[in-house]
Scaffold this active site. Structure first.
Site, PDB file in Angstrom:
ATOM      1  N   ASP A 166       0.837  -1.198   0.000  1.00 23.13           N
ATOM      2  CA  ASP A 166       0.000   0.000   0.000  1.00 23.13           C
ATOM      3  C   ASP A 166       0.873   1.249   0.000  1.00 23.13           C
ATOM      4  O   ASP A 166       2.101   1.168  -0.078  1.00 23.13           O
ATOM      5  CB  ASP A 166      -0.954  -0.006   1.196  1.00 23.13           C
ATOM      6  CG  ASP A 166      -2.296   0.634   0.877  1.00 23.13           C
ATOM      7  OD1 ASP A 166      -2.337   1.868   0.738  1.00 23.13           O
ATOM      8  OD2 ASP A 166      -3.299  -0.100   0.754  1.00 23.13           O
ATOM      9  N   HIS A 201      -4.079   5.915   4.120  1.00 22.11           N
ATOM     10  CA  HIS A 201      -4.720   4.866   3.331  1.00 22.11           C
ATOM     11  C   HIS A 201      -4.267   3.475   3.760  1.00 22.11           C
ATOM     12  O   HIS A 201      -5.078   2.602   4.100  1.00 22.11           O
ATOM     13  CB  HIS A 201      -4.441   5.090   1.849  1.00 22.11           C
ATOM     14  CG  HIS A 201      -5.190   4.188   0.932  1.00 22.11           C
ATOM     15  ND1 HIS A 201      -4.705   2.961   0.529  1.00 22.11           N
ATOM     16  CD2 HIS A 201      -6.395   4.320   0.320  1.00 22.11           C
ATOM     17  CE1 HIS A 201      -5.577   2.394  -0.296  1.00 22.11           C
ATOM     18  NE2 HIS A 201      -6.607   3.191  -0.438  1.00 22.11           N
ATOM     19  N   SER A 212     -10.982  -0.068  -1.774  1.00 19.72           N
ATOM     20  CA  SER A 212      -9.773  -0.226  -0.970  1.00 19.72           C
ATOM     21  C   SER A 212     -10.071  -0.846   0.380  1.00 19.72           C
ATOM     22  O   SER A 212      -9.245  -1.575   0.940  1.00 19.72           O
ATOM     23  CB  SER A 212      -9.119   1.142  -0.724  1.00 19.72           C
ATOM     24  OG  SER A 212      -8.419   1.584  -1.843  1.00 19.72           O
TER      25      SER A 212
END
Length: 462
Positions: free
Chosen positions: A113, A139, A324
């Protein structure tokens, strides 16, 4: 990383209209969990569930706990947009896995990621390895906590799983993480990112994998997918008509399919057993439909920075939605299944997820069917793939249960012992202390009480 490539982050944080974060669990009285024999590798050595009824009250208490209610939200993309209702943990029936004590203990999840707050309270003590140079990023921190978070504020899908974390900043670091995942026997390699402007076509494939670094990354993916399961998030572009390259990569490299899953974002209406309706938020499964499923990717999860102050934080949480955040639910689900079925390979666990995905809900229209096990066919659609993630169903027998007999595997209903009326219940009482090893269509092992095979004949009334 070649100059014509750009990684894109899915799951942009959105406007929350109303998030039901719940309160303290201090006033909640948890029922006593029924006894279960954990650990080991054998029919009677782990969490083999034929019927969740004994755990129903415990599952209900989890649904009412603060950490579960944290994920129940009403939200929209902005003023005037449709209002969505999300409850990702309970929509996927994760509470039933948690209710019987499954945590993902012993399983490894690798994640590529943007970056991670490595020392965040949600997973700091379970980061086993970091590949490359990893910088703090909201994220990746959210993705890792959804897969394996466990803190006083939130609980992820597999709260005791171990993590391998690596950056997606180049093909070299992606390769390193894939190699580390294979070496560690990771059940899943999660990827909540994608290449922009790279479609699942020969041209898109060559753009990414034609140079030496890209070729090395593809080789690492092949080697890992031969043993574990690569999980890729779909694009968040709801109107997309052609799949991105990575979710649909098995189209161009067929040998990858047995170790590949694509995951989309959808909200759901559901009861304690199944999803009854679903609304797709992300791109559709499209060309990846045969190895695709969906989950609710709307979460309040760990963040690298405090969303109010912007300062670095190891205890902050933020809200977001996207494919995601659906993908790590599937990776976490594989970790839970790895604990529940220690004798099964990651590829076999992948098939359990696809075979148990809910696809009988309103709005699902089959576009094809695939034989996931001998004689077991499962429908899929280009919109929802095989359907909505359902951990409760994945933990129960799927297909035709069989019992091993001298002549081979025999369906349970054909293995019944018929007794005469004169014997009364003598046979069933004699079998009372025993259990039989029963296998379902996907090699899942379950314990069946032996008396269940005794069919006693009662006297006919005159």
């Amino acid at each position: 990383m070649p100059p014509f490539l750009r990684f894109c982050q899915f799951g942009v944080l959105l406007c929350v209209v109303s998030a039901c974060n719940g309160g303290s669990d201090s006033n909640t009285t948890s029922p006593t969990r029924p006894e279960i024999t954990p650990g080991g590798s054998g029919t009677l050595g782990s969490w083999y569930i034929r019927d969740f009824t004994p755990w129903e009250s415990f599952a209900a208490s989890l649904r009412q706990s603060a950490r579960y209610r944290l994920q129940n939200s009403s939200w929209s993309f902005g003023s005037g947009s449709p209002q969505y209702q999300s409850a990702p943990l309970t929509a996927a029936h994760i509470e039933y896995a948690h209710a019987v004590g499954l945590t993902g203990l012993g399983a490894v999840i690798a994640i590529s990621d943007a970056g991670f707050r490595i020392n965040h309270e949600a997973f700091a003590n379970r980061v086993d390895q970091v590949t490359g140079s990893v910088l703090p990023d909201d994220h990746g921190t959210m993705v890792a906590s959804i897969a394996a978070g466990d803190s006083p504020t939130m609980i992820g899908v597999a709260p005791k799983a171990t993590l391998i974390l690596g950056s997606y900043d180049s093909s070299v670091t992606l390769t390193q993480t894939a190699i580390a995942a294979r070496a560690a026997g990771a059940v899943a390699l999660n990827n909540s990112w994608g290449y922009t402007l790279a479609a699942a076509t020969p041209t898109g494939f060559n753009d990414i994998f034609q140079d030496s670094d890209g070729a090395a990354y593809l080789d690492a993916l092949k080697a890992y997918a031969a043993e574990g399961v690569v999980v890729f998030a779909l694009s968040n572009d709801h109107a997309l008509t052609e799949s991105d390259l990575m979710p649909a990569l098995p189209l161009l490299v067929p040998e990858l399919e047995s170790g590949w899953l694509a995951v989309g974002n959808a909200t759901a209406e559901f009861n304690t057993d199944h999803v009854t309706a679903a609304t797709r938020i992300s791109a559709a499964c499209l060309e990846a439909a045969a190895w695709c499923l969906v989950a609710d990717g709307t979460w309040t999860a760990a963040s690298a920075y405090d969303p109010t102050t912007g300062f670095s934080s190891t205890t902050s949480y933020d809200f977001g939605t996207g494919s995601s955040f659906a993908a790590p639910q599937v990776s976490g689900a594989l970790a839970l299944l790895a604990e529940a079925f220690p004798d099964l390979t990651p590829h076999q666990l992948r098939l359990r997820l696809l075979a148990s995905a809910d696809n009988s809900f309103a709005g699902f229209t089959a576009d094809g069917s695939i034989e996931l096990a001998p004689g077991f066919w499962h429908d899929y659609s280009t919109e929802f793939g095989h359907g909505f993630l359902n951990l409760k169903s994945a933990l129960m027998p799927i297909g035709t249960p069989t019992v091993a007999m001298a002549e081979g595997a025999v369906p349970v209903e054909q293995a019944t012992v018929h007794t005469g009326a004169s014997l009364g219940d003598a046979v069933s009482r004699g079998l009372g202390a025993y259990s039989l090893a029963v296998a379902d269509s996907f090699a899942g092992q379950f314990a069946l009480p032996a008396p269940a095979l005794a069919a006693e004949a009662a006297p006919e009334p005159l």
